[in-house]
Structures are given as C-alpha cells and as structure tokens.
Design an enzyme around this catalytic site. Structure first.
Site, PDB file in Angstrom:
ATOM      1  N   SER A 192      -6.532   3.934   6.857  1.00  0.00           N
ATOM      2  CA  SER A 192      -5.507   3.926   7.901  1.00  0.00           C
ATOM      3  C   SER A 192      -4.196   3.324   7.397  1.00  0.00           C
ATOM      4  CB  SER A 192      -5.992   3.121   9.118  1.00  0.00           C
ATOM      5  OG  SER A 192      -7.202   3.638   9.589  1.00  0.00           O
ATOM      6  N   GLN A 193      -3.142   3.672   8.120  1.00  0.00           N
ATOM      7  CA  GLN A 193      -1.802   3.144   7.838  1.00  0.00           C
ATOM      8  C   GLN A 193      -1.795   1.624   8.077  1.00  0.00           C
ATOM      9  OE1 GLN A 193       0.923   4.681  10.698  1.00  0.00           O
ATOM     10  NE2 GLN A 193       2.688   3.629   9.825  1.00  0.00           N
TER      11      GLN A 193
END
Ligand code: SAM
Length: 221
Positions: free
Chosen positions: A67-68
C-alpha cells in the site's frame, strides 16, 4: 555507491517521505517515527527499490501490491494505538503494514491467503527482529476468531461491505478500518464499535486490490 552512501541516501528519502506525510495531515508522531525508521525498500521487489520511498503503492508480485505510505499512515493513525493493543491485519501482503503496527502495539495477528507472500513477509520481519507478529494463512474475511477479540482491525484489501465476522471479532470501543466499495473505487472507512453498534466515519476515497473470501468478493479462479 558504497554502503554508507546508500544508507545516507535511504535516510534522506525516509526524511522526505515523513515530511510528505506530515504535509498531508498525518499528526501522530509515533506513526511518523515508525514509518520514517522502517526500511520500506526491504518489502518491495529489488527492481522497484529505487521507488520504495515514493508515496505510492507498488506491485509485489502475484497480482498484489504494497500500500501507499500515506494510506498506511492514515489507517494506522486511525487506530489511535497506545502500545497495549492486539491488532488484526487482514491481507499481510509484503508485511510492511504489519511491521509498522508491530512497533506501535503489543501484538499483531496478520492473515494472508497467498502462502508465498506470507512466507516472504515472515522472512523480512524476522530479519528486522520484529517478533510480536503472528502470521496466519487463510481467508481473512472470516477474521482469525481463535485470537479474537481485537482492539483494532485493519483490512488492507477492498470489500463490498464490512464482513460481519470482522465486526464480531472487534472489542467494544474497538476500531476497524476498511476500504468499502466496488472493484474500482472504494471509501476508506473507520468504524467504531459503540454499544455493539457500528458508528462509521468516512476517511477518504481509495483504491485497493480485492478482498477475496467467503465474507467478501468471490474467488473467480
Ligand atoms: N498490507 C499489505 C502490505 O503492507 O504490503 C498490503 C496488502 S495488499 C494491498 C492486499 C493483500 O490482501 C494481498 O496480499 C492479498 O493476497 C490479500 N488478500 C486478499 N483477500 C484476502 C483474504 N480473504 N484473506 C487474507 N488476505 C487476503
């Protein structure tokens, strides 16, 4: 570059990432510290390491993503951890989110449906000396009932609705963060269990890979 120069460059990128997260509104210093000191480059494929400290999701193989960092920070901050909690993470993936949580709570239970990803994540966390993470293999849309109840639950894959087993496994007053929506776009949602009832707050729009399981999207092979 020699090792010292590489480490200095990594430290510079970690500092820049922290600044970007602060600029986007992340305020919890414990969360920012954990993200700044965690070597995200160890969680991504070698050919993508040069992008490890950019604020973006990256592929980790097998159709999945890490994920970011902003989303990791926002989800983690939303749990309001003090260090005493037991947290369930659904979707181990690279193990990066679990590594951040491990530094901020007492115990992390993380579940992944793809064995190869779980194994690789276990290796990286062992290398980092993070020993308070318990890895499970299986359908995390059903939670990990044998370790429940949880003070916090993070779901790092997108569900059409909040899976009922996950809400059941949350303690009274506990917090659940989950992307809810269709396959293309979801709403990152914080749910607080209040007198046994879900009280929801919208955090932001987001885009995650699908949560595939009995209480989420069907496995189409
Ligand atoms: N938290 C991860 C990290 O830090 O790298 C990112 C997770 S990735 C966006 C979503 C993960 O959820 C994938 O690894 C995927 O295989 C996993 N997943 C999807 N459905 C699942 C399920 N029912 N149970 C457990 N894991 C699931």
């Amino acid at each position: 570059m020699n090792d010292d120069a590489t480490l200095a460059e990594i430290a510079r990128r970690q500092q820049r990432l922290r600044q970007q997260l602060e600029d986007r509104g992340i305020r919890d210093a414990r969360v920012l510290d954990a993200i700044q000191r965690t070597r995200r480059d160890l969680f991504v494929p070698e050919e993508l390491r040069y992008r490890a400290y950019d604020d973006e999701a990256l592929p980790i193989g097998l159709g999945q993503t890490i994920s970011q960092p902003y989303i990791v920070a926002l989800m983690t901050e939303s749990l309001e951890l003090t260090g005493e909690e037991t947290v369930l993470e659904v979707g181990t993936g690279s193990g990066y989110q679990a590594a951040i949580l491990a530094q901020l709570c007492r115990r992390v239970v993380t579940v992944e449906r793809i064995e190869a990803l779980s194994q690789r994540a276990q290796q990286v966390l062992a290398e980092l000396g993070l020993t308070n993470v318990e890895f499970h293999l299986g359908d995390g849309s059903l939670g990990v009932p044998e370790k429940a109840p949880y003070d916090g639950i993070l779901v790092t894959a997108a569900a059409p609705d909040v899976p009922a087993p996950l809400f059941r496994q949350l303690k009274e007053g506990g917090r659940l963060v989950i992307p809810v929506g269709d396959e293309d776009l979801q709403t990152l949602t914080l749910i607080r269990k209040t007198d046994g009832i879900p009280v929801s707050k919208v955090l932001c729009p987001c885009r995650f890979v699908k949560l595939i399981g009995d209480a989420a999207w069907p496995d189409l092979g």
